[in-house]
Design a protein around this motif. Structure first.
Motif, PDB file in Angstrom:
ATOM      1  N   CYS A  89       0.996  -1.272   0.068  1.00 11.39           N
ATOM      2  CA  CYS A  89      -0.067   0.030   0.101  1.00 11.39           C
ATOM      3  C   CYS A  89       1.023   1.062  -0.003  1.00 11.39           C
ATOM      4  N   GLY A  90       2.071   1.259  -0.056  1.00 14.36           N
ATOM      5  CA  GLY A  90       3.072   2.315   0.114  1.00 14.36           C
ATOM      6  C   GLY A  90       3.566   2.666   1.527  1.00 14.36           C
ATOM      7  N   GLN A  91       4.476   3.934   1.271  1.00 11.86           N
ATOM      8  CA  GLN A  91       4.932   4.093   2.566  1.00 11.86           C
ATOM      9  C   GLN A  91       4.226   4.971   3.587  1.00 11.86           C
ATOM     10  N   SER A  92       3.370   5.555   2.880  1.00 14.12           N
ATOM     11  CA  SER A  92       2.529   6.594   4.028  1.00 14.12           C
ATOM     12  C   SER A  92       1.415   5.553   4.877  1.00 14.12           C
ATOM     13  N   ALA A 115       4.433  20.651   7.615  1.00 11.82           N
ATOM     14  CA  ALA A 115       3.558  21.666   7.272  1.00 11.82           C
ATOM     15  C   ALA A 115       2.264  21.460   7.973  1.00 11.82           C
ATOM     16  N   LEU A 116       1.762  19.900   8.053  1.00 16.81           N
ATOM     17  CA  LEU A 116       0.892  19.558   8.778  1.00 16.81           C
ATOM     18  C   LEU A 116       0.841  19.590  10.189  1.00 16.81           C
ATOM     19  N   VAL A 117       1.821  19.199  10.630  1.00 16.10           N
ATOM     20  CA  VAL A 117       1.953  19.504  12.238  1.00 16.10           C
ATOM     21  C   VAL A 117       1.942  20.934  12.422  1.00 16.10           C
ATOM     22  N   SER A 125      -3.826  12.826  14.511  1.00 14.42           N
ATOM     23  CA  SER A 125      -4.894  13.983  14.418  1.00 14.42           C
ATOM     24  C   SER A 125      -4.784  14.553  13.104  1.00 14.42           C
ATOM     25  N   LEU A 126      -3.580  14.034  12.093  1.00 21.22           N
ATOM     26  CA  LEU A 126      -3.371  14.612  10.847  1.00 21.22           C
ATOM     27  C   LEU A 126      -4.177  14.183   9.800  1.00 21.22           C
ATOM     28  N   PRO A 127      -4.744  14.895   8.846  1.00 24.39           N
ATOM     29  CA  PRO A 127      -5.474  14.137   7.803  1.00 24.39           C
ATOM     30  C   PRO A 127      -4.638  13.348   6.942  1.00 24.39           C
ATOM     31  N   TYR A 128      -5.289  11.781   6.559  1.00 24.16           N
ATOM     32  CA  TYR A 128      -4.468  10.745   6.010  1.00 24.16           C
ATOM     33  C   TYR A 128      -4.717  10.857   4.518  1.00 24.16           C
ATOM     34  N   PHE A 129      -3.381  10.939   3.937  1.00 24.14           N
ATOM     35  CA  PHE A 129      -3.616  10.876   2.432  1.00 24.14           C
ATOM     36  C   PHE A 129      -2.273  10.040   2.048  1.00 24.14           C
ATOM     37  N   ASP A 130      -2.095   9.568   0.728  1.00 27.10           N
ATOM     38  CA  ASP A 130      -0.897   8.993   0.412  1.00 27.10           C
ATOM     39  C   ASP A 130       0.056  10.116   0.109  1.00 27.10           C
ATOM     40  N   ALA A 131       1.213   9.852   0.610  1.00 22.28           N
ATOM     41  CA  ALA A 131       2.328  10.936   0.664  1.00 22.28           C
ATOM     42  C   ALA A 131       2.337  11.745   1.654  1.00 22.28           C
ATOM     43  N   LEU A 132       1.694  11.472   2.843  1.00 22.05           N
ATOM     44  CA  LEU A 132       1.551  12.385   4.002  1.00 22.05           C
ATOM     45  C   LEU A 132       2.704  12.430   4.453  1.00 22.05           C
ATOM     46  N   ASP A 185      -0.700  16.663  -4.906  1.00 23.12           N
ATOM     47  CA  ASP A 185      -0.307  16.723  -3.173  1.00 23.12           C
ATOM     48  C   ASP A 185      -0.089  17.954  -2.674  1.00 23.12           C
ATOM     49  N   LEU A 186       0.733  18.734  -3.331  1.00 24.31           N
ATOM     50  CA  LEU A 186       1.203  20.230  -2.754  1.00 24.31           C
ATOM     51  C   LEU A 186       0.105  21.025  -2.944  1.00 24.31           C
ATOM     52  N   ALA A 187      -1.012  20.816  -3.984  1.00 24.40           N
ATOM     53  CA  ALA A 187      -1.876  21.859  -4.078  1.00 24.40           C
ATOM     54  C   ALA A 187      -3.043  21.682  -3.101  1.00 24.40           C
ATOM     55  N   GLY A 188      -3.062  20.236  -2.506  1.00 20.92           N
ATOM     56  CA  GLY A 188      -3.912  19.665  -1.831  1.00 20.92           C
ATOM     57  C   GLY A 188      -3.725  20.153  -0.211  1.00 20.92           C
ATOM     58  N   VAL A 189      -2.137  20.067   0.046  1.00 15.58           N
ATOM     59  CA  VAL A 189      -1.834  20.487   1.296  1.00 15.58           C
ATOM     60  C   VAL A 189      -1.975  21.882   1.595  1.00 15.58           C
ATOM     61  N   TRP A 190      -1.542  22.766   0.497  1.00 15.48           N
ATOM     62  CA  TRP A 190      -1.811  24.189   0.561  1.00 15.48           C
ATOM     63  C   TRP A 190      -3.044  24.539   0.811  1.00 15.48           C
ATOM     64  N   TRP A 191      -4.287  23.829   0.324  1.00 12.79           N
ATOM     65  CA  TRP A 191      -5.721  24.152   0.481  1.00 12.79           C
ATOM     66  C   TRP A 191      -6.173  23.645   1.940  1.00 12.79           C
ATOM     67  N   LEU A 192      -5.701  22.696   2.265  1.00  9.05           N
ATOM     68  CA  LEU A 192      -5.855  22.257   3.783  1.00  9.05           C
ATOM     69  C   LEU A 192      -5.160  23.447   4.830  1.00  9.05           C
ATOM     70  N   ILE A 193      -3.938  23.815   4.565  1.00  9.11           N
ATOM     71  CA  ILE A 193      -3.496  25.071   5.249  1.00  9.11           C
ATOM     72  C   ILE A 193      -4.412  26.176   5.401  1.00  9.11           C
TER      73      ILE A 193
END
Length: 228
Positions: A50-53, A161-163, A148-155, A199-207
């Protein structure tokens, strides 16, 4: 495994959770043999890769300690830095949620180092996470903060940034990279590029969408007074 045991012994009581990400070789049997003489060793097996994340998430969820250290299984991460990461996180206090390793003396190919330099530069400019290297597998983190972090592939590549998004500080620790001892990289240039941009765009949106969590307190009735 001997290096990990020697490093963790400095920390007192410990456990090692090895996530077997759906391997089809002799990994499972080899771990079972090791577990017979190492009561601190546990194995979590994914039915398929399933990958690293996903592997990191399974390992953290299975862990029982409040502080968890992640390390890649290819030998590039030196286990000798595990105590240093834990000590850095402890020293920073409860306001810190993550101690992230930053690699020195990268042993990857020149092309892969160029890829990482470009990706890290773009990520740093967009997210302003104050981290020059998020790809290092060596990280010490507070288990409750990670969960508590949102989970997604490449987290794992956006953890600093998410912490910080959750209001916690990030401590940075320099670690010396080693040559890969086993396995091959599963990341290609174009798949990492396009998926990384999304992924970068998604994390930017979350922040950007982060809002201050309300401080909620339950008000109880005075002693002896019945509530309706």
């Amino acid at each position: 495994m001997a290096e990990i045991e020697a490093a963790c012994a400095r920390l007192g009581v410990f456990e090692v959770v090895y996530v077997n990400d759906g391997s089809t070789d002799a990994t499972e049997g080899a771990l079972v043999d090791l577990m017979a003489t190492r009561p601190w060793l546990r194995q979590i097996r994914h039915a398929r890769s399933c990958g690293q994340s996903a592997a990191v998430r399974s390992g953290v969820r299975a862990a029982t300690a409040p502080i968890v250290v992640t390390i890649d299984g290819d030998g590039q991460n030196d286990p000798a830095y595990i105590p240093k990461l834990v000590e850095a996180l402890d020293a920073a206090g409860a306001s810190a949620g993550l101690a992230a390793g930053q690699r020195l003396g990268r042993k990857d190919t020149g092309f892969k180092k160029l890829q990482s330099r470009i990706a890290n530069g773009v990520r740093s400019r967009v997210l302003r996470d104050g981290t020059r290297d998020t790809g290092c597998g060596l990280k010490a983190l507070r288990r409750d903060v990670y969960l508590s972090l949102p989970y997604f592939d490449a987290l794992h590549r956006f953890m600093p940034a998410l912490v910080r998004r959750e209001g916690y500080e990030v401590v940075l620790v320099d670690v010396v990279d080693r040559p890969r001892l086993t396995g091959v990289s599963n990341y290609g240039f174009f798949d990492r590029l396009w998926v990384g941009i999304l992924d970068l765009a998604g994390v930017w949106w979350l922040i950007r969408r982060r809002r201050t969590a309300p401080v909620a307190t339950e008000i109880k009735a005075p002693f002896g007074r019945e509530t309706p």
